[in-house]
Design an enzyme around this catalytic site. Sequence first.
Site, PDB file in Angstrom:
ATOM      1  N   THR A 119      -1.815 -69.403 -20.162  1.00 47.28           N
ATOM      2  CA  THR A 119      -2.922 -70.148 -20.250  1.00 47.28           C
ATOM      3  C   THR A 119      -3.864 -69.997 -21.329  1.00 47.28           C
ATOM      4  O   THR A 119      -4.450 -70.846 -21.885  1.00 47.28           O
ATOM      5  CB  THR A 119      -3.574 -70.509 -18.782  1.00 47.28           C
ATOM      6  OG1 THR A 119      -3.720 -69.251 -18.288  1.00 47.28           O
ATOM      7  CG2 THR A 119      -2.688 -71.239 -17.943  1.00 47.28           C
ATOM      8  N   GLY A 218      -8.111 -63.280  -9.023  1.00 48.71           N
ATOM      9  CA  GLY A 218      -7.462 -64.270  -7.725  1.00 48.71           C
ATOM     10  C   GLY A 218      -7.615 -65.650  -8.239  1.00 48.71           C
ATOM     11  O   GLY A 218      -8.372 -66.120  -9.251  1.00 48.71           O
ATOM     12  N   CYS A 251      -9.661 -70.347 -14.808  1.00 46.42           N
ATOM     13  CA  CYS A 251      -9.456 -70.425 -13.247  1.00 46.42           C
ATOM     14  C   CYS A 251     -10.766 -70.702 -12.737  1.00 46.42           C
ATOM     15  O   CYS A 251     -11.009 -71.260 -11.659  1.00 46.42           O
ATOM     16  CB  CYS A 251      -9.051 -69.344 -12.857  1.00 46.42           C
ATOM     17  SG  CYS A 251      -7.306 -68.842 -13.152  1.00 46.42           S
TER      18      CYS A 251
END
Length: 674
Positions: A119, A218, A251
């Site tokens: 990404t 995470g 993210c």
Amino acid sequence: MSLRDSDLISIQEARELAARAAAAQKKFAAFSQEQVDAIVEACAKAAAENAEPLARTAVEETGFGNVPDKIVKNTFAAVNVPRAIRGMRTVGILREDREKGIVEVASPIGVVAAVIPSTNPTSTAIYKTLISIKTQNAIVLSPHPSAIKCICQAATLLDRAALTAGAPEGLIQCMRRTTLEGTRELMHRPEVGVILATGGTGLVRAAYGSGKPAYGVGPGNVPAFIERTADVRKAVADIIAGKTFDYGTICSSEQAIIAEESVHERAFEECRQQGAYFLSPDEIEKIARLVFLPGSQTPNTKIVGRPATLIAEMAGFKVPPATRVLIAPLDPEQVGREFPLSAEKLSPILAFYAVANLAAGIALCRRLLEFGGLGHTCAIHSQNRSAILEFGQAMPAFRVVVNSASVHGSIGYSTNLFPAMTLGCGAPGGNITSDNIGPQHLLNVKRIAWESRGVEHRTIPAGQRMAGAANSPEPEAVQEKVSVPAVPASAPSGLAPSPEAKPEEKQPAAPAASAGGVDRAAIARVVENVLASQGIARGSGSPKSLPEPAAAPVAKELAPPSSIAAEIADRLFGPSTKPRTESAETLSPASSGTMKTLGALIPSVPAPDAGKKGEASPKAAIDIQVFVSENDVRRAMTRSEKIFIGRKTILTPSARDLGLEHEVFVETEAGSIR
């Protein structure tokens, strides 16, 4: 025999690259800070100059994101990161605390195994390489299989720049035949010291299971709360800018808007005016089926990093060509697995919730983070400092971005957070740190520490070994309570009892220690016994065996002889918090002799002029000390003086060790006790 199996080829490559990197790092460890910094700057310059071609290659190869935003990300890694670490010491001595006697020295970890995602491929490769070589480490990049070409291209550019600046060969390398087995082999190699793992949950868990130190990330399910005092237009602009940046591939991009009821309608309208398309219930169902693979919570890579118009078309409906983001209005109760659009969506899709007030907003934002973004990031738009602080303290996220796009704020682009492409989520997110990862996480710190408090050796009776604790800077209230046993009347060099001492005679039992941990009365009795053994009676200033010295003027502020024991206790254990009761006994001229007996413990009284002008002064007598503490030794060291001791001088253990080490003592019997 030639290898044909891709896993075996990848495993063999991982072994070779790790060994080569380790050899290069050993050479690199000898470089100075100036040499290291020059290599970092050369790599950063090469990356900045190639930000656009690297961005184009990344979009062409992966299909994720868009070229303009990837150029921004590459430039951010190549410019903002080196700017933040410029001037940071990472080689040799880092800090020195002279007061505490501690010197901190940098120690590189060795080889960094860097797992790079598809990404954010080239920007992450640049960022991880720069922070690794800044700390004198070598790095081996393990690219995602769908981004090998662009990541290796970035690694090659950086390696060439480093070699030109004088780096050893093999310092920056990239695997060209990446498989999951090959990446696991790299992470398990003995040459690897630490792992930087950015990628899917499975890959991060594999890094943690390698048995090596690992910095992972995470998932982020970022809520953006619009509080009633917010600048609604700017808030919506920030949220959409963050969500559409590189089509949501970072993210920490926003995943849901939560607006207070009082500004709900305004926020709704602003979204529409700034390019949002609100989905109907039927369209929400279609998008929900598309976001995740059927029967799982695994994101569908076909929609990751794709524009909103293409996602709508893939779902089976059309939206206006100018649509920037798809928004699904949801009820505050619609959070969880059965509502896919309440989860992380690495694409320009947002959920939209309305809540009654701040408390309800905090509760909903917590639920969203707990569902899939613990420890990561959240955002609030507000002009109310109290509301901001209440929100921030309540969030189970370690980056709370205020009045800015969440993605730009979290990576340090629009805030003063450390610029990073790897964002730790702390213990709630299963990570070892909650920091934005930087060079400080990729080096060990060696500490050189000098002794500050003496250690009593085993030649000292067990009951006396903790006497040195009295020199501890801790307040008396927290010192360990130690009963003080009787001390021999005298001891040559502070060790053996004198012949006059009678072993069979026992000292009176000391009463229980006071609240401060030191029985000052017991100390006073011990010192009085010592003085008595030298012929110095209580209230008298001279030994019984010596003639009275000539009267000398005595300063009024000197303590009476009965206070000598208390004075010694003060010097050993710190001043008493209780007011001292002075003795009713009066000072005699002979008291000055007693003061001299204690040497540096109590200021000596100046003697009267030895003679008139022109007359020879008598030779100064050598004063043999009766009792010497660590403080006396340190004072003598400061003044470059010597302390004369005799066979019967009593030394505290710490005074003995310190004085012998620094050659402060002169052992003699030629002087006299005064």
